[in-house]
Write an enzyme that holds these catalytic residues in place. Structure first.
Site, PDB file in Angstrom:
ATOM      1  N   SER A 138       0.828  -1.207   0.000  1.00  0.00           N
ATOM      2  CA  SER A 138       0.000   0.000   0.000  1.00  0.00           C
ATOM      3  C   SER A 138       0.860   1.254   0.000  1.00  0.00           C
ATOM      4  O   SER A 138       1.955   1.277   0.589  1.00  0.00           O
ATOM      5  CB  SER A 138      -0.893  -0.002   1.242  1.00  0.00           C
ATOM      6  OG  SER A 138      -1.464   1.258   1.473  1.00  0.00           O
ATOM      7  N   GLU A 140       0.368   3.583   1.737  1.00  0.00           N
ATOM      8  CA  GLU A 140       0.456   4.030   3.140  1.00  0.00           C
ATOM      9  C   GLU A 140       1.897   3.949   3.662  1.00  0.00           C
ATOM     10  O   GLU A 140       2.258   4.658   4.600  1.00  0.00           O
ATOM     11  CB  GLU A 140      -0.453   3.173   4.030  1.00  0.00           C
ATOM     12  CG  GLU A 140      -1.937   3.448   3.864  1.00  0.00           C
ATOM     13  CD  GLU A 140      -2.390   4.711   4.573  1.00  0.00           C
ATOM     14  OE1 GLU A 140      -1.673   5.205   5.446  1.00  0.00           O
ATOM     15  OE2 GLU A 140      -3.490   5.204   4.226  1.00  0.00           O
ATOM     16  N   TYR A 162      -0.590   0.042  10.533  1.00  0.00           N
ATOM     17  CA  TYR A 162      -0.837  -0.730   9.312  1.00  0.00           C
ATOM     18  C   TYR A 162       0.307  -0.522   8.321  1.00  0.00           C
ATOM     19  O   TYR A 162       0.850  -1.476   7.753  1.00  0.00           O
ATOM     20  CB  TYR A 162      -2.168  -0.322   8.682  1.00  0.00           C
ATOM     21  CG  TYR A 162      -2.347  -0.821   7.269  1.00  0.00           C
ATOM     22  CD1 TYR A 162      -2.547  -2.180   7.012  1.00  0.00           C
ATOM     23  CD2 TYR A 162      -2.304   0.059   6.193  1.00  0.00           C
ATOM     24  CE1 TYR A 162      -2.701  -2.640   5.712  1.00  0.00           C
ATOM     25  CE2 TYR A 162      -2.457  -0.401   4.891  1.00  0.00           C
ATOM     26  CZ  TYR A 162      -2.656  -1.749   4.656  1.00  0.00           C
ATOM     27  OH  TYR A 162      -2.797  -2.206   3.370  1.00  0.00           O
TER      28      TYR A 162
END
Length: 333
Positions: A138, A140, A162
């Site tokens: 991701s 992220e 995460y």
């Protein structure tokens, strides 16, 4: 019995694929691609009793995917699965993927997202090191990038648990690539949507709640920071690229994105307009603002485009139209 014979035939052709997270948006679309390409698909799930066939049924492949119950945290059982099926490809979409949940479930997020990847890599290393592995990652992991668009050279700087779990798997995979010569491709996804998107993702939530308001089942749409912008793509097209990533002998990292971003408020107002609703139904709720949220994010997928001759030309507002038609037909017709 006939299907089991086909599996054994495909074993000799090395056309068996294992998918984790098979019931999700990405796992379901990829399963369809693999089935159409002649693969036997083995979907690994934690609990067959609670497993939902909904997405596979929507794609008309529920009877073409073998569902096998196993915990990715149980190495011994997982190892037996690899020995039984001897896959040629493994695709890992399973994770605790909610950033919000990671604040409340730090142990579960870190343990599952990291240990499951280690177990899968060790199974490949010990059963057959030629197995091609795809790991879903991701954007992220980049945290608050200094420059946009993000690409494969953007510094990894996670700012939530995460993202930390995903960033850690990058380092682990690099270790296994270097020391065990494993073929591992990492797809670093930016946001991607479809009719099969889970209800806990923002675009699906916006559409569902506004339809509920339209039909008198809800009064207001509660949202967080609608000024944030994200790179929204179309999941089926992204899975076409994922399939191509495992065609290479040596894996690499690839950004998967559209190259531009759309504000959450523009998505909301588009759906409002389509449903003839007033903007008075919107409530910006400060409690829904994400800590350390990134205001804008979009990616550069030129590396993947050049290597795999991948062509992405979807208009995200067409994707929204498709998602709205699905909502209307399946829940309000």
């Amino acid at each position: 019995m006939v299907y089991e014979v086909r599996i054994y035939m495909r074993f000799f052709m090395n056309k068996i694929a294992i998918i984790t997270g098979v019931s999700g948006q990405d796992g379901s679309y990829l399963s369809k691609i693999l089935v159409d390409e002649g693969y036997s698909v083995i979907g690994l799930v934690r609990n067959k009793k609670t497993f939902s066939y909904k997405n596979l049924e929507y794609l008309s492949i529920a009877n073409k995917v073998i569902i096998h119950e196993v915990s990715l945290l149980n190495f011994s059982d997982l190892f037996d699965v690899f020995k039984k099926y001897k896959p040629g490809k493994v695709f890992n979409f399973a994770s605790q993927s909610s950033v919000a949940s990671s604040y409340f479930k730090p142990k579960e997020t870190l343990e599952f997202n990291i240990q499951s990847v280690v177990n899968l890599l060790d199974c490949i290393r010990l059963v057959d090191s030629s197995i091609k592995f795809f790991q879903a990652s991701s954007s992220e992991i980049f945290g608050q990038p200094e420059f946009l668009p993000v690409n494969e050279e953007t510094p990894i700087n996670p700012n939530n648990l995460y993202a930390i779990s995903k960033a850690t798997t990058h380092e682990i995979i690099n270790y296994y690539r270097l020391h065990y010569n494993l073929s591992v491709a990492i797809g670093i996804f930016l946001n991607h949507e479809s009719v099969l998107r889970g209800n806990n993702f923002i675009v699906k939530k916006i559409i569902q709640d506004l339809y509920k308001i339209k039909h008198g089942k809800l009064d207001i749409l509660r949202v967080g920071n609608i000024e944030t912008k994200r790179d929204f793509g179309y999941a089926p097209k992204y899975m076409e690229l994922v399939y191509k990533m495992t065609s290479e002998e040596a894996g690499d990292d690839f950004i998967v994105s559209t190259g531009s971003s759309i504000a959450i408020k523009d998505i909301i107002y588009y759906v409002l307009d389509k449903l003839n609703l007033e903007d008075s139904v919107i409530r910006v709720d400060q409690s829904l603002f994400r800590k350390n949220d990134v205001l804008d994010m979009y990616g550069d997928s030129n590396k993947a485009i050049k290597k795999f001759n991948w062509n992405y030309d979807e208009d995200f507002f067409d994707v929204l139209d498709e998602m709205m038609r699905y909502e209307e037909e399946y829940f309000y017709s």
